[in-house]
Design an enzyme around this catalytic site. Structure first.
Site, mmCIF file in Angstrom:
data_model
loop_
_atom_site.group_PDB
_atom_site.id
_atom_site.type_symbol
_atom_site.label_atom_id
_atom_site.label_comp_id
_atom_site.label_asym_id
_atom_site.label_seq_id
_atom_site.Cartn_x
_atom_site.Cartn_y
_atom_site.Cartn_z
ATOM 1 N N ARG A 1 0.841 -1.224 0.000
ATOM 2 C CA ARG A 1 0.000 0.000 0.000
ATOM 3 C C ARG A 1 0.868 1.262 0.000
ATOM 4 O O ARG A 1 0.537 2.256 0.661
ATOM 5 C CB ARG A 1 -0.947 0.031 1.201
ATOM 6 N N GLU B 1 -5.070 3.854 5.715
ATOM 7 C CA GLU B 1 -4.679 3.631 4.316
ATOM 8 C C GLU B 1 -5.226 4.769 3.454
ATOM 9 O O GLU B 1 -4.624 5.193 2.475
ATOM 10 C CB GLU B 1 -5.253 2.295 3.826
ATOM 11 N N SER C 1 -10.771 -0.551 2.669
ATOM 12 C CA SER C 1 -10.102 -0.661 3.981
ATOM 13 C C SER C 1 -9.682 0.732 4.441
ATOM 14 O O SER C 1 -8.963 1.424 3.723
ATOM 15 C CB SER C 1 -8.838 -1.521 3.868
HETATM 16 P P1 FAD Z 1 -8.465 8.708 -5.705
HETATM 17 O O1 FAD Z 1 -9.144 8.362 -4.433
HETATM 18 O O2 FAD Z 1 -9.136 9.632 -6.645
HETATM 19 O O3 FAD Z 1 -7.013 9.284 -5.368
HETATM 20 C C1 FAD Z 1 -6.162 8.603 -4.464
HETATM 21 C C2 FAD Z 1 -4.863 9.412 -4.304
HETATM 22 O O4 FAD Z 1 -4.157 9.420 -5.532
HETATM 23 C C3 FAD Z 1 -5.112 10.887 -3.974
HETATM 24 O O5 FAD Z 1 -4.070 11.304 -3.129
HETATM 25 C C4 FAD Z 1 -5.018 11.572 -5.332
HETATM 26 O O6 FAD Z 1 -4.636 12.937 -5.214
HETATM 27 C C5 FAD Z 1 -3.954 10.752 -6.013
HETATM 28 N N1 FAD Z 1 -4.106 10.675 -7.494
HETATM 29 C C6 FAD Z 1 -5.162 10.171 -8.162
HETATM 30 N N2 FAD Z 1 -4.917 10.165 -9.480
HETATM 31 C C7 FAD Z 1 -3.674 10.695 -9.649
HETATM 32 C C8 FAD Z 1 -2.847 10.938 -10.785
HETATM 33 N N3 FAD Z 1 -3.252 10.637 -12.032
HETATM 34 N N4 FAD Z 1 -1.639 11.510 -10.598
HETATM 35 C C9 FAD Z 1 -1.202 11.800 -9.347
HETATM 36 N N5 FAD Z 1 -1.932 11.581 -8.225
HETATM 37 C C10 FAD Z 1 -3.156 11.033 -8.381
HETATM 38 N N6 FAD Z 1 -7.443 -0.664 -2.751
HETATM 39 C C11 FAD Z 1 -6.620 -1.733 -2.837
HETATM 40 O O7 FAD Z 1 -5.396 -1.575 -2.940
HETATM 41 N N7 FAD Z 1 -7.109 -2.995 -2.815
HETATM 42 C C12 FAD Z 1 -8.427 -3.266 -2.700
HETATM 43 O O8 FAD Z 1 -8.828 -4.422 -2.682
HETATM 44 C C13 FAD Z 1 -9.316 -2.166 -2.608
HETATM 45 N N8 FAD Z 1 -10.645 -2.353 -2.464
HETATM 46 C C14 FAD Z 1 -11.498 -1.295 -2.362
HETATM 47 C C15 FAD Z 1 -12.874 -1.541 -2.231
HETATM 48 C C16 FAD Z 1 -13.767 -0.493 -2.135
HETATM 49 C C17 FAD Z 1 -15.252 -0.774 -1.991
HETATM 50 C C18 FAD Z 1 -13.292 0.851 -2.188
HETATM 51 C C19 FAD Z 1 -14.243 1.999 -2.129
HETATM 52 C C20 FAD Z 1 -11.916 1.101 -2.310
HETATM 53 C C21 FAD Z 1 -11.010 0.028 -2.389
HETATM 54 N N9 FAD Z 1 -9.616 0.225 -2.505
HETATM 55 C C22 FAD Z 1 -8.773 -0.844 -2.631
HETATM 56 C C23 FAD Z 1 -9.062 1.592 -2.478
HETATM 57 C C24 FAD Z 1 -9.078 2.286 -3.865
HETATM 58 O O9 FAD Z 1 -9.959 1.653 -4.737
HETATM 59 C C25 FAD Z 1 -7.691 2.339 -4.500
HETATM 60 O O10 FAD Z 1 -6.784 3.004 -3.652
HETATM 61 C C26 FAD Z 1 -7.706 3.045 -5.864
HETATM 62 O O11 FAD Z 1 -6.451 2.922 -6.500
HETATM 63 C C27 FAD Z 1 -8.030 4.522 -5.736
HETATM 64 O O12 FAD Z 1 -8.233 5.036 -7.047
HETATM 65 P P2 FAD Z 1 -8.982 6.393 -7.299
HETATM 66 O O13 FAD Z 1 -8.879 6.701 -8.748
HETATM 67 O O14 FAD Z 1 -10.345 6.355 -6.741
HETATM 68 O O15 FAD Z 1 -8.050 7.379 -6.460
HETATM 69 N N1 EPU Z 2 -11.330 -10.552 9.531
HETATM 70 C C1 EPU Z 2 -12.017 -10.615 10.709
HETATM 71 N N2 EPU Z 2 -12.989 -9.680 10.946
HETATM 72 C C2 EPU Z 2 -13.281 -8.715 10.046
HETATM 73 C C3 EPU Z 2 -12.558 -8.626 8.839
HETATM 74 C C4 EPU Z 2 -11.572 -9.576 8.598
HETATM 75 O O1 EPU Z 2 -11.779 -11.484 11.548
HETATM 76 O O2 EPU Z 2 -14.176 -7.920 10.322
HETATM 77 C C5 EPU Z 2 -10.315 -11.586 9.246
HETATM 78 C C6 EPU Z 2 -10.804 -12.541 8.149
HETATM 79 O O3 EPU Z 2 -11.578 -13.586 8.672
HETATM 80 C C7 EPU Z 2 -9.496 -13.037 7.581
HETATM 81 C C8 EPU Z 2 -8.565 -11.840 7.748
HETATM 82 O O4 EPU Z 2 -9.151 -10.995 8.731
HETATM 83 O O5 EPU Z 2 -8.997 -14.101 8.335
HETATM 84 C C9 EPU Z 2 -8.333 -11.058 6.448
HETATM 85 O O6 EPU Z 2 -9.583 -10.579 5.950
HETATM 86 P P1 EPU Z 2 -9.830 -10.325 4.381
HETATM 87 O O7 EPU Z 2 -9.452 -11.528 3.609
HETATM 88 O O8 EPU Z 2 -11.207 -9.793 4.238
HETATM 89 O O9 EPU Z 2 -8.764 -9.236 3.994
HETATM 90 P P2 EPU Z 2 -8.242 -7.937 4.733
HETATM 91 O O10 EPU Z 2 -6.860 -8.205 5.227
HETATM 92 O O11 EPU Z 2 -9.236 -7.460 5.723
HETATM 93 C C10 EPU Z 2 -7.072 -6.994 2.634
HETATM 94 C C11 EPU Z 2 -6.969 -5.680 1.918
HETATM 95 C C12 EPU Z 2 -8.145 -5.474 1.005
HETATM 96 C C13 EPU Z 2 -8.191 -6.594 -0.015
HETATM 97 C C14 EPU Z 2 -8.310 -7.926 0.736
HETATM 98 C C15 EPU Z 2 -8.239 -9.106 -0.187
HETATM 99 C C16 EPU Z 2 -5.650 -4.190 3.281
HETATM 100 C C17 EPU Z 2 -5.653 -2.992 4.185
HETATM 101 N N3 EPU Z 2 -6.851 -4.594 2.857
HETATM 102 O O12 EPU Z 2 -8.187 -6.909 3.508
HETATM 103 O O13 EPU Z 2 -7.948 -4.229 0.301
HETATM 104 O O14 EPU Z 2 -9.275 -6.449 -0.902
HETATM 105 O O15 EPU Z 2 -7.214 -8.050 1.690
HETATM 106 O O16 EPU Z 2 -6.933 -9.293 -0.622
HETATM 107 O O17 EPU Z 2 -4.594 -4.700 2.974
HETATM 108 C C18 EPU Z 2 -8.344 -1.903 0.407
HETATM 109 O O18 EPU Z 2 -7.100 -1.774 0.420
HETATM 110 O O19 EPU Z 2 -9.125 -0.923 0.406
HETATM 111 C C19 EPU Z 2 -8.902 -3.247 0.402
HETATM 112 C C20 EPU Z 2 -10.208 -3.484 0.435
#
Ligand code: FAD
Ligand code: EPU
Length: 342
Positions: free
Chosen positions: A170, A338, A243
Site C-alpha cells: 500500500r 490507508e 479498507s
Molecule cells: P483517488 O481516491 O481519486 O485518489 C487517491 C490518491 O491518488 C489521492 O491522493 C489523489 O490525489 C492521487 N491521485 C489520483 N490520481 C492521480 C494521478 N493521475 N496523478 C497523481 N496523483 C493522483 N485498494 C486496494 O489496494 N485494494 C483493494 O482491494 C481495494 N478495495 C477497495 C474496495 C472499495 C469498496 C473501495 C471503495 C476502495 C477500495 N480500494 C482498494 C481503495 C481504492 O480503490 C484504490 O486506492 C484506488 O487505486 C483509488 O483510485 P482512485 O482513482 O479512486 O483514487
Molecule cells: N477478519 C475478521 N474480521 C473482520 C474482517 C476480517 O476477523 O471484520 C479476518 C478474516 O476472517 C481473515 C482476515 O481478517 O482471516 C483477512 O480478511 P480479508 O481476507 O477480508 O482481507 P483484509 O486483510 O481485511 C485486505 C486488503 C483489502 C483486499 C483484501 C483481499 C488491506 C488494508 N486490505 O483486507 O484491500 O481487498 O485483503 O486481498 O490490505 C483496500 O485496500 O481498500 C482493500 C479493500
C-alpha cells in the site's frame, strides 16, 4: 483567465459525486480533464494557480474532512492500447482517467494474465501505482512496467520504471517522497501471454469450486468479483473507501507475543515479521457493526468505515481515532490509515 484555454475553471463545486465516501464538501475551484490535448492548458493553469491543487481519479481512497480551499482536478482521460508485445508478454497502456476495472476486463477478455486477481477494485488506472493496489495475493507491482508523468514543479515529462517507484505494501514513492510532485498521465502493464495463475488466496479455490470452474484468467476474475461483492459494501449504496486502515506489519517477537495470547489471530508472513489482519483486531475490540449517527464500521468487514448518508468527514475521522486508540490499548499495535485524509 486566458480566454482561449481548453480548461474550464469552475467555482464552488460540490465534491459529493466525486468521492465514494459521499462526503458533502465543496471545492473552491474545480476542473475536469477529458483529453490529453488539454494537458498544456492544465499545466499552465496549475503553474499560475495560487493555492493547493488536488488530483482526483475515482475518489475511492480519500476522506474529505472539510471543504477544499484550492483547485480539484478530476482526471477523466480515457483510452486503452496495446503498445508492444513479444512471445511472452503484451504491454498494455491505460490512460490515467480510465476506469481500473474496465482496464482489467480488457486484459481478462483477451486472456492476458496478471491482473485478474485485481478485478473490481474501484478507482482509475492513474491512481493504481500511488498505493500499489493489491488484493487476493497480487499487487500491481507484479505486472507494472512503467508510467508516464509530468512534474508539477518543472513541467518536465518523464517515465518511471518499476525500480524507481519504491513499491511496497500500500505504498510507493508517489504516496511518500514524491507526494504531490507528479501528475500520472498513463500506466503501462506487462501482461503474460501464457498466464501464471495465482490461486494462493484461500477464498479463490473455494469460490472456484463453488462455481464449478477450473482456474483460468476469466474464472479467477469472476471468483474474485464474487468474493468482493459478498463482503465489501458497494459505494453506490453505502459510502466507504475500502479498507480504512492498513494491515499492521509487526516484528516476529511482537507477533509471537500477541499470537500466544490470541491464538486465533490471522496473520500473513511479512519481511522480518508478520502482517496482522487489522479487521480481526478491530472486531476483537467490539467495533464490527458499530454505528453512531451515520458513521459506522461495516457489519461484514470491520476494516471498512462507512457513511450511511450524512456523516461528516470529521465524524468518520473521530471514529477512526477511537478505533486506533482501542486497538492500541488492547493489543499494543498501532493502526495507520490507508485512506488519504484531506
Ligand atoms: P483517488 O481516491 O481519486 O485518489 C487517491 C490518491 O491518488 C489521492 O491522493 C489523489 O490525489 C492521487 N491521485 C489520483 N490520481 C492521480 C494521478 N493521475 N496523478 C497523481 N496523483 C493522483 N485498494 C486496494 O489496494 N485494494 C483493494 O482491494 C481495494 N478495495 C477497495 C474496495 C472499495 C469498496 C473501495 C471503495 C476502495 C477500495 N480500494 C482498494 C481503495 C481504492 O480503490 C484504490 O486506492 C484506488 O487505486 C483509488 O483510485 P482512485 O482513482 O479512486 O483514487
Ligand atoms: N477478519 C475478521 N474480521 C473482520 C474482517 C476480517 O476477523 O471484520 C479476518 C478474516 O476472517 C481473515 C482476515 O481478517 O482471516 C483477512 O480478511 P480479508 O481476507 O477480508 O482481507 P483484509 O486483510 O481485511 C485486505 C486488503 C483489502 C483486499 C483484501 C483481499 C488491506 C488494508 N486490505 O483486507 O484491500 O481487498 O485483503 O486481498 O490490505 C483496500 O485496500 O481498500 C482493500 C479493500
Amino acid at each position: 483567465m486566458d480566454s482561449k484555454t481548453s480548461v474550464t475553471l469552475l467555482k464552488d463545486i460540490s465534491l459529493r459525486p466525486f468521492n465514494t465516501f459521499g462526503m458533502e464538501v465543496r471545492a473552491k475551484n474545480f476542473t475536469e480533464i477529458t483529453t490529453e490535448s488539454q494537458m498544456p492548458d492544465l499545466l499552465r493553469l496549475i503553474s499560475r494557480y495560487e493555492g493547493p491543487v488536488l488530483f482526483l481519479g475515482g475518489g475511492s481512497n480519500v476522506l474529505f474532512t472539510c471543504n477544499y480551499e484550492g483547485l480539484v482536478v478530476k482526471l477523466s482521460t480515457k483510452g486503452i492500447e496495446i503498445v508492444d508485445q513479444d512471445d511472452e508478454f503484451v504491454f498494455v497502456r491505460g490512460m490515467a482517467g480510465e476506469c481500473w476495472d474496465d482496464y482489467v476486463q480488457f486484459c481478462v477478455q483477451r486472456n492476458f494474465g496478471g491482473l485478474e486477481n485485481l478485478s473490481l477494485i474501484p478507482g482509475n488506472v492513474g491512481s493504481s501505482p500511488i498505493q500499489n493496489i493489491g488484493a487476493y495475493g497480487v499487487e500491481i507491482k507484479d505486472t507494472f512496467y512503467m508510467l508516464d508523468a509530468v512534474s508539477l514543479r518543472t513541467g518536465e515529462f518523464r517515465e518511471f520504471y518499476a525500480d524507481e517507484c519504491a513499491f511496497g505494501y500500500r505504498s510507493s514513492v508517489f504516496k511518500h517522497e514524491l507526494k504531490g510532485h507528479y501528475l500520472i498521465l498513463s500506466v503501462t502493464f506487462r501482461l503474460q501471454k501464457h498466464p501464471l495463475l495465482n490461486t494462493s488466496y484461500g477464498a479463490i479455490p473455494a469460490e472456484l469450486q463453488a462455481m464449478g470452474e477450473a482456474p483460468t484468467v476469466r474464472s479467477i476474475a469472476q471468483a474474485v468479483a464474487n468474493i468482493r461483492r459478498s463482503k465489501l459494501p458497494d459505494p453506490t449504496e453505502i459510502g466507504n473507501a475500502g479498507s480504512f486502515f492498513k494491515n499492521p506489519v509487526v516484528g516476529q517477537t511482537v507477533y509471537n507475543e500477541i499470537k500466544s495470547r490470541y491464538p486465533g489471530l490471522p496473520a500473513y508472513p511479512a519481511e522480518n515479521g508478520a502482517k496482522l489482519a487489522a479487521g480481526w483486531l478491530i472486531e476483537q475490540c467490539g467495533w464490527k457493526g458499530y454505528r453512531e449517527g451515520d458513521a459506522g464500521v461495516h457489519a461484514k468487514q470491520a476494516l471498512v468505515l462507512v457513511n450511511y448518508g450524512k456523516a461528516t468527514g470529521n465524524q468518520i475521522y473521530a471514529l477512526a481515532v477511537e478505533i486506533i486508540e482501542s486497538v492500541k490499548e488492547k493489543f499494543d499495535v498501532l493502526l495507520e490509515p490507508e485512506v488519504n485524509i484531506i
